[in-house]
Design a protein around this motif. Structure first.
Motif, PDB file in Angstrom:
ATOM      1  N   THR A  90       0.805  -1.220   0.000  1.00 50.26           N
ATOM      2  CA  THR A  90       0.000   0.000   0.000  1.00 50.26           C
ATOM      3  C   THR A  90       0.837   1.268   0.000  1.00 50.26           C
ATOM      4  N   THR A 113      -0.909  -2.661  -5.122  1.00 46.83           N
ATOM      5  CA  THR A 113      -1.902  -1.601  -5.300  1.00 46.83           C
ATOM      6  C   THR A 113      -1.219  -0.468  -6.067  1.00 46.83           C
ATOM      7  N   ARG A 117      -4.742   3.709  -2.203  1.00 44.16           N
ATOM      8  CA  ARG A 117      -5.841   3.140  -1.417  1.00 44.16           C
ATOM      9  C   ARG A 117      -5.237   2.190  -0.380  1.00 44.16           C
ATOM     10  N   CYS A 150      -3.147   6.791   3.192  1.00 43.92           N
ATOM     11  CA  CYS A 150      -4.278   5.882   3.015  1.00 43.92           C
ATOM     12  C   CYS A 150      -4.371   4.909   4.181  1.00 43.92           C
ATOM     13  N   CYS A 295      -4.330   9.899  -1.849  1.00 40.42           N
ATOM     14  CA  CYS A 295      -5.320   8.874  -1.510  1.00 40.42           C
ATOM     15  C   CYS A 295      -6.567   9.101  -2.355  1.00 40.42           C
ATOM     16  N   ASP A 297      -9.254   7.071  -2.440  1.00 43.28           N
ATOM     17  CA  ASP A 297     -10.425   6.407  -1.869  1.00 43.28           C
ATOM     18  C   ASP A 297     -10.888   7.191  -0.645  1.00 43.28           C
ATOM     19  N   ALA A 300     -10.754   5.791   2.792  1.00 45.99           N
ATOM     20  CA  ALA A 300      -9.449   5.409   3.328  1.00 45.99           C
ATOM     21  C   ALA A 300      -8.611   6.604   3.751  1.00 45.99           C
TER      22      ALA A 300
END
Length: 390
Positions: A90, A113, A117, A150, A295, A297, A300
């Motif tokens: 991440t 990823t 996120r 995130c 980030c 998302d 998140a």
């Protein structure tokens, strides 16, 4: 020409963070006998003070080390060369944890990823469901990835592991989330939680923490790798007696106790709400500037740090240097894959609303001074939100 810069330095990195004056004063004292009753009482006290922050009634170990030391302790106590582990990439700190695991000869299964996120609980659950022989011995997740800002939903990861009926240990890096948002080690059935002193806990670097489940302790007693300094077993005794098997970082423990008293006085729910307000105010400022969050998302978003992308063709490091030189403020740099592409505003630790809005002012002035394309009004958007929120 004078090199003196008036006013205090604005430290808005995501760790080390600003220290309360009371914490600084708590360290400003002579050492005591680390084998005497006064120190034993201090050791037991800080462990009990840490329990509501970790959300655990179990073992909490304290090492004189950075968070990296707690990482290593988690690996060598529970795993041995050849053991398979699962990690989601991440951000930079999950990458470093993966690198450490590889150095110890662990067989790392990595889920990728785009660094925008948190970890995907469903993807973790699928890998575990496919692991019918239960070769995977541990799952690693970073709760708040400091390099990208995130978060990963640890409770959802535990649910996915339970749905897969998989016995792997769940290990969580909570270094930049502990003290900034609610953490539930026991409720989420986390087996190993690691953290450090220099972020949400408002203490200088030098202490690392390990919350250990009964399952993880049993695994350590049954095997693991060769270890000495990092052995968990003495921590079990320390939780009862308050004493350390080596000379402790005594003055940092004085600081930690005072920091935890301050957090208790504010109220943990209020501490977490304050971090959430500052994070939201920062995101409103970013939106007003017309810049992009790292980030992608919204579910998140991290509470203690916000990573912000600079437009293509521009340098985040140049921006940070301009802000440091002109306005005496330090911001976090981009790491690994996002090197020179993002800058990070830390809004964790001992930070009042005026200091926080001052930091955003420094960023807005810096954007203009560095020639970064943006719109005016970010600070105003944050102030309007905070005026209503407070």
């Amino acid at each position: 020409m004078s090199n003196y810069v008036s006013g205090r330095h604005f430290l808005n990195t995501p760790g080390p963070t600003n220290l309360p004056e009371r914490v600084l004063r708590a360290m400003d004292r002579n050492a005591i006998n680390h084998r005497g009753p006064e120190f034993g009482a201090l050791g037991r006290q800080v462990i009990e003070q840490l329990r509501p922050v970790f959300g655990t009634e179990g073992i909490i170990g304290i090492f004189p080390a950075s968070g990296t030391g707690a990482w290593e302790a988690a690996l060598v106590n529970t795993l041995k060369a050849g053991d398979r582990v699962l990690i989601t990439r991440t951000g930079q700190f999950s990458h470093l944890w993966e690198q450490m695991a590889a150095r110890f000869g662990l067989d790392v299964v990595a889920l990728d990823t785009d660094w925008r996120r948190g970890a995907d609980p469903q993807a973790i659950g699928q890998v575990l469901s496919d692991d019918r022989e239960h070769r995977i011995k541990a799952v690693f997740v970073v709760h708040s990835e400091t390099s990208t800002s995130c978060m990963t939903d640890v409770g959802a990861v535990r649910h996915a592991m339970n749905q897969a009926k998989h016995p792997a240990l769940l290990m969580v890096d909570a270094i930049s989330s502990l003290g900034c948002t609610e953490y539930r080690h026991d409720e989420w059935a986390v087996d190993v939680t690691i953290a450090g002193s220099q972020k949400g806990l408002m203490v200088p670097p030098g202490l690392s923490f390990t919350a250990i489940s009964d399952k993880a302790l049993a695994a350590a007693r049954a095997g693991g790798s060769a270890r000495s300094y990092w052995d968990w077993e003495p921590l079990v005794a320390a939780n009862k007696t308050g004493f350390f098997p080596y000379t402790p970082a005594m003055n940092l423990l004085f600081a930690l106790s005072e920091a935890l008293i301050i957090m208790q006085e504010e109220g943990l729910a209020n501490v977490y709400a304050r971090h959430a307000r500052y994070a939201q105010a920062t995101r409103l400022a970013v939106a007003a500037w017309g810049l992009e969050l790292q980030c992608a998302d919204p579910s998140a978003y991290g509470p203690g740090v916000t990573a912000i992308r600079v437009p293509d063709g521009h340098s985040a490091d140049k921006l940070r240097n301009v802000i440091l030189e002109k306005f005496n403020m330090s911001l976090g740099n981009g790491l690994g894959r996002v090197d020179d592409k993002v800058f990070r505003i830390g809004h964790m630790g001992d930070l009042g609303v005026l200091s926080f809005t001052g930091a955003l002012t420094g960023v807005e002035m810096g954007l203009r001074a560095a020639g970064i394309p943006h719109k005016a009004g970010g600070v105003q958007a944050a102030m309007e939100f905070l005026a209503k929120a407070n």
